[in-house]
Design a protein around this motif. Structure first.
Motif, short mmCIF file in Angstrom:
data_model
loop_
_atom_site.label_atom_id
_atom_site.label_comp_id
_atom_site.label_asym_id
_atom_site.label_seq_id
_atom_site.Cartn_x
_atom_site.Cartn_y
_atom_site.Cartn_z
N ASP A 229 0.86 -1.18 0.00
CA ASP A 229 0.00 0.00 0.00
C ASP A 229 0.90 1.24 0.00
O ASP A 229 1.73 1.41 0.91
CB ASP A 229 -0.89 0.00 1.24
CG ASP A 229 -1.72 1.27 1.35
OD1 ASP A 229 -1.26 2.22 2.02
OD2 ASP A 229 -2.80 1.31 0.73
N LYS B 139 0.97 3.46 3.25
CA LYS B 139 1.58 2.79 4.40
C LYS B 139 3.09 2.67 4.20
O LYS B 139 3.87 2.91 5.13
CB LYS B 139 0.96 1.40 4.59
CG LYS B 139 1.53 0.66 5.80
CD LYS B 139 1.06 -0.79 5.85
CE LYS B 139 -0.38 -0.89 6.26
NZ LYS B 139 -0.79 -2.32 6.49
N TYR C 163 4.82 5.99 4.78
CA TYR C 163 4.89 6.33 6.21
C TYR C 163 6.04 5.57 6.88
O TYR C 163 6.84 6.16 7.62
CB TYR C 163 3.57 5.99 6.90
CG TYR C 163 3.62 6.19 8.40
CD1 TYR C 163 3.45 7.47 8.95
CD2 TYR C 163 3.85 5.12 9.26
CE1 TYR C 163 3.53 7.66 10.33
CE2 TYR C 163 3.92 5.31 10.63
CZ TYR C 163 3.76 6.58 11.16
OH TYR C 163 3.83 6.77 12.52
N TYR D 4 4.00 -3.16 11.57
CA TYR D 4 3.21 -2.74 10.42
C TYR D 4 2.97 -3.95 9.54
O TYR D 4 3.83 -4.35 8.75
CB TYR D 4 3.94 -1.63 9.66
CG TYR D 4 4.23 -0.43 10.54
CD1 TYR D 4 3.30 0.59 10.68
CD2 TYR D 4 5.42 -0.34 11.26
CE1 TYR D 4 3.54 1.68 11.52
CE2 TYR D 4 5.68 0.74 12.10
CZ TYR D 4 4.73 1.74 12.22
OH TYR D 4 4.98 2.81 13.05
#
Length: 573
Positions: A202, A205, A208, A330
């Motif tokens: 993604d 994500k 980040y 994550y």
């Protein structure tokens, strides 16, 4: 008949087994390991027409080990066994491949579908009509199961299973009943290759997490890189190489990560295994304020008895399906994309010192007049003798722990089974690795160091090596039994002893012709250095088998510390 109608509707009819084999060929497999049995014989007839060579191993366990070694060189392997007795003989090897993230397509020839449906009392069954029991067993040690009981869905199941095998780097299990072998399926699907690409992360994500990693990297005063086995298994070595090259950071490997990085690179600082590390390495890693842990497997033998001292607060862990930054995880984020993004945006980092790693002889060994071959003397010599592109295989015993202290030349591939640790694995894996090199038309040397006790479990595979015209260099460490077990428990117990073999007679006993192999008996340092200096021996033009005599109670320091920790763990209440 309904089957005829379905066949006429197919655009390019092809037998189910040919479809399966052509997919195996597509992903790079050229040889199939296994043992023939009445439920897979018909399927074996089709292999040559699909560009595949049938190996024919001495037993299914050896075949599974060989498939494991083959996959570690070629990227993926195939194994064919027969229902019940055959697949259960191989399940130990498949469990090891599952444990260590090795992709093997395990195909099992089964009785025909009607016999299974009716619960017939056939041979190789448990006699209770249960035809699901072996599937259920294998499902625990594979990442996907494909039961080819219906011709319409079989191609989809095959493609999905092979994709899962590749992406997740673990074995899959495919059943092939005898009446399905010649069933017709849609061959036109073969025009579209199986999609083996990882699903993209993604973007939001990934951005980040990458930004967070870069911030911590730039804040760190002394960051280092630590590479482990899953970096190899999940195919991120190109990204790791670029990270090492562009960051300039001190780079280390865990024992299972040996060979993952170029050990001739100036950034390379050695093997980190907690208390089993060489002098200076443990201190260097543990004083760092940020460790990039890439593909870590923190098992007992890989950490010298859980003697890692790396706090999670100063770790960033990269894995195939998640990233962990300090204590924040994550999920559903692949390390491949994250690493590539980090490399592209690195910038200038703080770079600390790198421990010096070499294959130089310890002063006490260099000055010694003793001709006894000890581990402290042997492994620097081996490191000096290895060549670029070698395949270097060690049994989980003195050899594996000794290899930790060597500095490899460029592009050496290391194979061991540090986590699963099945005794005798390395002999079968040696065959598979040597065959994979042959299938690639490369001239890579395949070198095996195995203990005399371990060798006795799977020695038959030397006969398969001879039949396949393979040319490994095999060192059998003759030290009177199970050394790693002695260090854990039972120093002088008879259960750690073995019957002494005349190992150099084995190629002859297995039918080898004199121009196909050479044997050597080495008992002194001078004899070994003379042998390694012999160009004919080192060229690897024949199967070479060396009896290498070492003291019964000698072991690498890393093994001693790991065995001590393991013994304490076993005795803990």
């Amino acid at each position: 008949m309904p089957g005829d109608i379905v066949t006429r509707e197919l655009k390019e009819p092809i037998t189910l087994v040919e479809y399966l084999y052509r997919r195996l060929y597509e992903v790079g497999i050229r040889s199939i390991h296994g043992v023939p049995g009445d439920y897979n014989l018909q399927a074996l007839d089709y292999a040559p027409g699909c560009g595949l060579t049938w190996v024919g191993n001495c037993n299914e366990l050896n075949a599974g080990y060989a498939a494991d070694g083959y996959a570690r060189i070629k990227g993926i392997a195939a194994l064919i066994t027969t229902f019940g007795v055959g697949e259960l003989s191989a399940i130990n090897a498949i469990a090891g491949a599952y444990s260590e993230y090795v992709p093997i397509v395990h195909i099992v020839g089964q009785p025909k579908t009607a016999s299974q449906r009716d619960g017939m009392l056939l041979h190789h069954t448990l006699g209770n009509g249960d035809y699901n029991v072996f599937v259920d067993m294998n499902a625990k040690v594979t990442c996907a199961v494909a039961r080819l009981n219906d011709a319409l869905e079989a191609p989809i199941l095959i493609d999905d299973a092979i994709r899962e095998c590749w992406i997740r780097s673990r074995p899959v299990y495919i059943t092939l009943p005898t009446d399905m072998v010649q069933q017709k399926v849609e061959g036109k699907r073969l025009e579209t290759p199986i999609d083996l690409a990882n699903a993209p992360n993604d973007p939001e994500k990934e951005e980040y997490v990458v930004s967070l990693i870069l911030r911590l990297l730039h804040e760190a005063k002394d960051p280092v890189i630590l590479v482990d086995a899953c970096a190899i298994r999940h195919r991120v070595l190109a990204e790791v190489h670029d990270l090492v090259e562009q960051s300039g950071l001190p780079t280390f490997v865990a024992p299972m990560g040996k060979g993952a990085v170029n050990e001739t690179h100036p950034n390379y600082g050695g093997v980190y295994a907690g208390d089993g590390s060489k002098k200076g390495v443990q201190e260097r890693i543990e004083q760092s304020d940020l460790i990039l842990n890439i593909g870590a497997i923190k098992s007992d033998f890989n950490t010298a008895g859980f003697t890692y001292r790396i706090g999670q607060l100063k770790s960033i862990d990269f894995h195939s399906s998640y990233i962990r930054v300090r204590y924040s995880e994550y999920p559903n984020l692949s390390m491949k994309g994250v690493l590539r993004n980090v490399v592209q945006r690195l910038g200038k980092l703080n770079i600390g010192s790198v421990p010096h790693v070499s294959n130089s002889m310890p002063p006490q060994e260099l000055e010694s007049k003793d001709q006894t071959i000890t581990h402290a003397w042997l492994w620097p010599i081996v490191g000096q003798w290895l060549q670029e592109n070698d395949i270097f295989i060690t049994e989980t015993g003195t050899a594996n722990f000794g290899a930790w202290s060597t500095r490899f030349p460029k592009d050496v591939t290391a194979i061991s089974q540090t986590l699963w640790g099945s005794i005798g694995y390395s002999v079968g894996a040696c065959h598979g690795a040597a065959l994979a090199a042959k299938d690639e038309n490369s001239n890579r040397r395949t070198i095996l160091f195995v203990g005399d006790g371990s060798f006795q479990l799977t020695a038959q595979e030397v006969s398969t090596m001879l039949r396949q015209k393979l040319r490994p260099i095999i060192f059998v460490i003759c030290n009177n039994g199970y050394t790693i077990e002695r260090f854990i428990h039972g120093w002088d117990q008879s259960y750690n002893d073995i019957q002494q073999w005349n190992f150099i007679e084995i190629p002859s006993a297995f039918g080898g012709k004199r121009d196909e192999y050479q044997t050597h008996q080495v008992k002194t340092r001078r004899e070994l250095t003379d042998l390694l200096a012999n160009e004919d021996f080192s060229a690897g033009q024949y199967l070479q088998l060396v009896e290498l005599y070492m003291p019964q109670y000698d072991a690498p320091l890393a093994l001693e510390s790991t065995a001590t920790a393991s013994a304490k763990q076993n005795q803990r209440k």
